[in-house]
Design a protein around this motif. Structure first.
Motif, mmCIF file in Angstrom:
data_model
loop_
_atom_site.group_PDB
_atom_site.id
_atom_site.type_symbol
_atom_site.label_atom_id
_atom_site.label_comp_id
_atom_site.label_asym_id
_atom_site.label_seq_id
_atom_site.Cartn_x
_atom_site.Cartn_y
_atom_site.Cartn_z
ATOM 1 N N LYS A 76 0.679 -1.058 -0.003
ATOM 2 C CA LYS A 76 0.269 -0.053 0.118
ATOM 3 C C LYS A 76 0.797 1.269 0.024
ATOM 4 O O LYS A 76 0.425 2.452 -0.437
ATOM 5 N N SER A 77 1.941 1.059 0.485
ATOM 6 C CA SER A 77 2.930 2.368 0.633
ATOM 7 C C SER A 77 3.564 2.514 -0.729
ATOM 8 O O SER A 77 4.587 3.412 -0.808
ATOM 9 N N CYS A 78 3.737 1.793 -1.802
ATOM 10 C CA CYS A 78 4.463 1.747 -3.013
ATOM 11 C C CYS A 78 3.804 3.045 -3.880
ATOM 12 O O CYS A 78 2.556 3.415 -3.583
ATOM 13 N N PRO A 79 4.531 3.528 -4.660
ATOM 14 C CA PRO A 79 4.091 4.584 -5.704
ATOM 15 C C PRO A 79 3.062 4.045 -6.602
ATOM 16 O O PRO A 79 2.909 2.881 -6.702
ATOM 17 N N PRO A 80 2.006 4.822 -6.930
ATOM 18 C CA PRO A 80 0.797 4.450 -7.663
ATOM 19 C C PRO A 80 1.293 3.569 -9.005
ATOM 20 O O PRO A 80 2.336 4.150 -9.477
ATOM 21 N N ILE A 81 0.804 2.747 -9.398
ATOM 22 C CA ILE A 81 0.989 2.063 -10.492
ATOM 23 C C ILE A 81 1.146 3.028 -11.797
ATOM 24 O O ILE A 81 -0.043 3.642 -12.013
ATOM 25 N N LYS A 82 2.090 3.103 -12.517
ATOM 26 C CA LYS A 82 2.094 3.969 -13.715
ATOM 27 C C LYS A 82 2.619 3.083 -14.783
ATOM 28 O O LYS A 82 3.248 2.127 -14.748
ATOM 29 N N THR A 83 2.717 3.715 -15.976
ATOM 30 C CA THR A 83 3.361 2.899 -17.232
ATOM 31 C C THR A 83 4.137 4.025 -17.787
ATOM 32 O O THR A 83 3.794 5.162 -17.900
ATOM 33 N N PHE A 84 5.102 3.501 -18.657
ATOM 34 C CA PHE A 84 6.194 4.325 -19.204
ATOM 35 C C PHE A 84 6.365 3.984 -20.734
ATOM 36 O O PHE A 84 6.323 2.714 -21.104
ATOM 37 N N SER A 85 6.803 4.934 -21.455
ATOM 38 C CA SER A 85 7.075 4.574 -22.746
ATOM 39 C C SER A 85 8.628 5.152 -23.053
ATOM 40 O O SER A 85 9.046 6.023 -22.558
ATOM 41 N N GLY A 86 9.400 4.543 -24.062
ATOM 42 C CA GLY A 86 10.847 4.806 -24.414
ATOM 43 C C GLY A 86 10.841 6.258 -24.719
ATOM 44 O O GLY A 86 11.955 6.899 -24.326
ATOM 45 N N ASP A 87 10.047 6.843 -25.556
ATOM 46 C CA ASP A 87 10.515 8.041 -26.023
ATOM 47 C C ASP A 87 9.968 9.290 -24.941
ATOM 48 O O ASP A 87 10.396 10.404 -25.209
ATOM 49 N N GLU A 88 9.250 8.922 -23.835
ATOM 50 C CA GLU A 88 8.771 9.801 -23.020
ATOM 51 C C GLU A 88 9.293 9.574 -21.598
ATOM 52 O O GLU A 88 8.951 10.269 -20.464
ATOM 53 N N VAL A 89 10.257 8.659 -21.389
ATOM 54 C CA VAL A 89 10.537 8.063 -19.991
ATOM 55 C C VAL A 89 11.226 9.046 -19.149
ATOM 56 O O VAL A 89 11.058 9.181 -18.039
ATOM 57 N N GLN A 90 12.050 10.090 -19.542
ATOM 58 C CA GLN A 90 12.652 11.005 -18.847
ATOM 59 C C GLN A 90 11.654 12.006 -18.240
ATOM 60 O O GLN A 90 11.606 12.244 -16.801
ATOM 61 N N SER A 91 10.638 12.328 -19.298
ATOM 62 C CA SER A 91 9.550 13.285 -18.565
ATOM 63 C C SER A 91 8.569 12.773 -17.495
ATOM 64 O O SER A 91 8.194 13.065 -16.682
ATOM 65 N N GLN A 92 8.441 11.429 -17.967
ATOM 66 C CA GLN A 92 7.448 10.564 -17.016
ATOM 67 C C GLN A 92 8.087 10.251 -15.666
ATOM 68 O O GLN A 92 7.427 10.462 -14.872
ATOM 69 N N LEU A 93 9.244 10.180 -15.596
ATOM 70 C CA LEU A 93 10.117 9.922 -14.379
ATOM 71 C C LEU A 93 10.094 11.214 -13.569
ATOM 72 O O LEU A 93 9.949 11.174 -12.194
ATOM 73 N N ASP A 94 9.908 12.096 -14.068
ATOM 74 C CA ASP A 94 10.126 13.501 -13.544
ATOM 75 C C ASP A 94 8.858 13.645 -12.731
ATOM 76 O O ASP A 94 8.621 14.080 -11.614
ATOM 77 N N LEU A 95 7.543 13.337 -13.638
ATOM 78 C CA LEU A 95 6.451 13.654 -13.216
ATOM 79 C C LEU A 95 6.117 12.659 -11.745
ATOM 80 O O LEU A 95 5.400 13.000 -10.981
ATOM 81 N N ALA A 96 6.842 11.376 -12.011
ATOM 82 C CA ALA A 96 6.474 10.340 -10.967
ATOM 83 C C ALA A 96 7.184 10.924 -9.874
ATOM 84 O O ALA A 96 6.559 10.773 -8.703
ATOM 85 N N SER A 97 8.288 11.345 -9.918
ATOM 86 C CA SER A 97 9.062 11.682 -8.512
ATOM 87 C C SER A 97 8.526 12.905 -8.103
ATOM 88 O O SER A 97 8.140 13.073 -6.643
ATOM 89 N N ASN A 98 7.858 13.926 -8.952
ATOM 90 C CA ASN A 98 7.538 15.128 -8.409
ATOM 91 C C ASN A 98 6.006 14.723 -7.621
ATOM 92 O O ASN A 98 5.826 15.263 -6.507
ATOM 93 N N ALA A 99 5.291 13.869 -8.269
ATOM 94 C CA ALA A 99 3.975 13.494 -7.721
ATOM 95 C C ALA A 99 4.234 12.754 -6.245
ATOM 96 O O ALA A 99 3.596 13.132 -5.302
#
Length: 506
Positions: free
Chosen positions: A403-426
């Motif tokens: 229950k304490s893990c980050p919410p499940i998200k999915t990632f794509s190779g062309d956007e993974v850097q911005s997606q990881l930023d969003l995941a970290s920020n959130a």
């Protein structure tokens, strides 16, 4: 008193977000209609608009007309407080006018869910029938290294293997039905397609590092998925009989079906997943078919960004698969066995959850989960697929089912850097991750920062500096800056909730 609602409630959310589900359930329970904007289905400018208006990157973000309410926590607090509730609902009695939160056009959607185009399709690989015959006719057996001096005294034979010479004889026997004129070419095709793997290169090449992937009749081979380690993997019940797709395409296909599964089986509260219902779904069968095809996917052609996205997605998928098939670990010892013993066969490599996280994504670093040993030795063939360095943001992308893990998200190779930023920020906006007490010069952190401290910095100060640099929420960012500027701060760690997110735990 709430009269006829003429205003609009707007909820910005993402698929599979527990806090989003909880907020929408509360609104439904209060008979408050809302417009749901799933920002992960639309171009980035929608999320940028939300960030500009709220200062937050996490979801949900909720508006009553043009008035910003906050996230799920703030919504619950407002609706629980009679005075604040009346003030907020009074806003909805008023005509919203033109100053309303942004609604994207449906035509802008970039990931349409529940579409027939998401169905798994399989183009049969012509070599697969030959492999099935190889298994059916019991050709596999025990094989020693050919002409290896003292082999019988000091080495064990290879179980469930076939010599190159016997494989050629078998292929030649099938020529009548398969129409192949060159058994060595067929054997090479089987090797290139990752249907078989070399366990001994043959006496002429045993001491050479240059024998490559060329088939040798003096070598010894195993069918991929039939090795002792392989068949314990969750995706080796059948052979991968489809023509292989690129690893990136395969990850995207699995990404879509996992999103659909969670849309269907995440509870209304957003807190639990109905894993039993998921297992009984026809879609689960399609998911398992897709997981089987990972056996032969080519990992070595992936770029670093594609590899990063691929293995984050596959880790999260494997956790789901293991929870459905194996159940939930309830003690530290069971968790160790679960994470080290739960695996997929991917591209010919057997990879456990610990192997994926600590071996590949953390660039072969030790952790408590690996008993403080590096997952791969220097000569381990899996070393060639590890990432060159660790990206600490992965810890906010991996979901371990607790229950304490980050919410499940999915990632794509062309956007993974911005997606990881969003995941970290959130993640860092959440009080389960970071609490700053400026008057007492104290910081509380998720235990992720304790277990993987070396990934974030070499000292508590460096860790906090990393957090500051990856915080988008202005209030917390300012608090962290104040604590850092004063120095002498104390760090403690928030309890980690290992309770499983299965429906039965509700």
């Amino acid at each position: 008193m709430l009269g006829k609602i003429v205003g609009r409630i707007t909820v910005y959310s993402i698929v599979g977000c527990p806090h989003c589900m909880a907020a929408k359930k509360r609104l439904k329970d209060e008979n408050l209609q809302y417009v749901d904007v799933s920002v992960d289905r639309f171009p980035a400018h929608i999320r940028e608009w939300v960030k500009d208006k709220t200062g937050k990157t996490s979801v949900p973000q909720i508006f009553f007309n043009a008035d910003y309410i906050g996230g799920n926590k703030e919504l619950q607090e407002i609706l629980d407080d009679p005075v604040k509730r009346e003030e907020a609902l009074e806003v909805l009695n008023n005509d919203p006018g033109d100053d309303l939160p942004l609604l994207p056009s449906p035509g802008e959607a970039i990931d349409v869910q529940n579409s027939e185009t998401d169905e798994f399709t399989c183009e049969k690989d012509k070599v697969s029938d030959l492999v099935l015959k190889l298994l059916e006719q019991n050709i596999l057996g025990w094989n020693m290294r050919e002409n290896f001096f003292l082999a019988k005294l000091f080495t064990l034979p290879y179980k469930k293997s076939v010599s190159g010479e016997d494989l050629l004889k078998f292929i030649k026997q099938q020529e009548g039905s398969d129409g192949e004129a060159n058994p060595e070419k067929v054997a090479q095709d089987m090797l290139d397609a990752k249907y078989i793997k070399k366990v001994d290169p043959g006496k002429e090449f045993r001491s050479s590092s240059d024998e490559g992937n060329q088939f040798r009749k003096s070598g010894v081979y195993k069918v991929v998925g039939q090795d002792t380690k392989d068949y314990k993997s969750l995706n080796t019940g059948e052979i991968a009989s489809c023509v292989t797709k690129s690893a990136d395409k395969m990850a995207q296909d699995i990404r879509k079906i996992v999103l659909r599964l969670f849309t269907d089986f995440l509870s209304d509260s957003g807190k639990t997943v109905d894993y039993q219902g998921m297992a009984a779904s026809p879609m689960w069968g399609k998911f398992k078919q897709m997981a089987t095809q990972l056996q032969r996917v080519d990992l070595e052609k992936l770029s670093d960004n594609e590899k990063l996205a691929f293995f984050i997605n596959i880790y999260n998928v494997l956790v789901i698969h293991a929870t459905v098939e194996k159940g939930v670990p309830t003690s530290n010892l069971e968790r160790y066995r679960w994470f080290s013993g739960t695996s997929y066969l991917i591209g010919g490599f057997t990879l456990s959850l610990n192997d994926i996280e600590n071996g590949i994504l953390r660039s072969n670093r030790s952790s408590m989960a690996t008993l403080y040993m590096k997952p791969f030795g220097k000569s381990d063939p899996r070393m060639k697929i590890i990432l060159p360095q660790v990206d600490p943001r992965i810890h906010f992308a991996l979901n371990c089912g607790a229950k304490s893990c980050p919410p499940i998200k999915t990632f794509s190779g062309d956007e993974v850097q911005s997606q990881l930023d969003l995941a970290s920020n959130a993640y860092l906006e959440n009080d389960d991750a970071l609490v700053v007490d400026v008057p007492n010069n104290a910081v509380q952190l998720s235990q992720l920062f304790q277990w993987y401290e070396v990934d974030f910095g070499l000292s508590k100060e460096e860790v906090l500096e990393w957090i500051r640099d990856h915080l988008a929420e202005p209030t917390k960012k300012k608090q962290v800056e104040e604590v850092l500027s004063k120095g002498g701060f104390t760090v403690s760690y928030l309890p980690y909730d290992w309770g499983n997110n299965s429906k039965e735990e509700e």
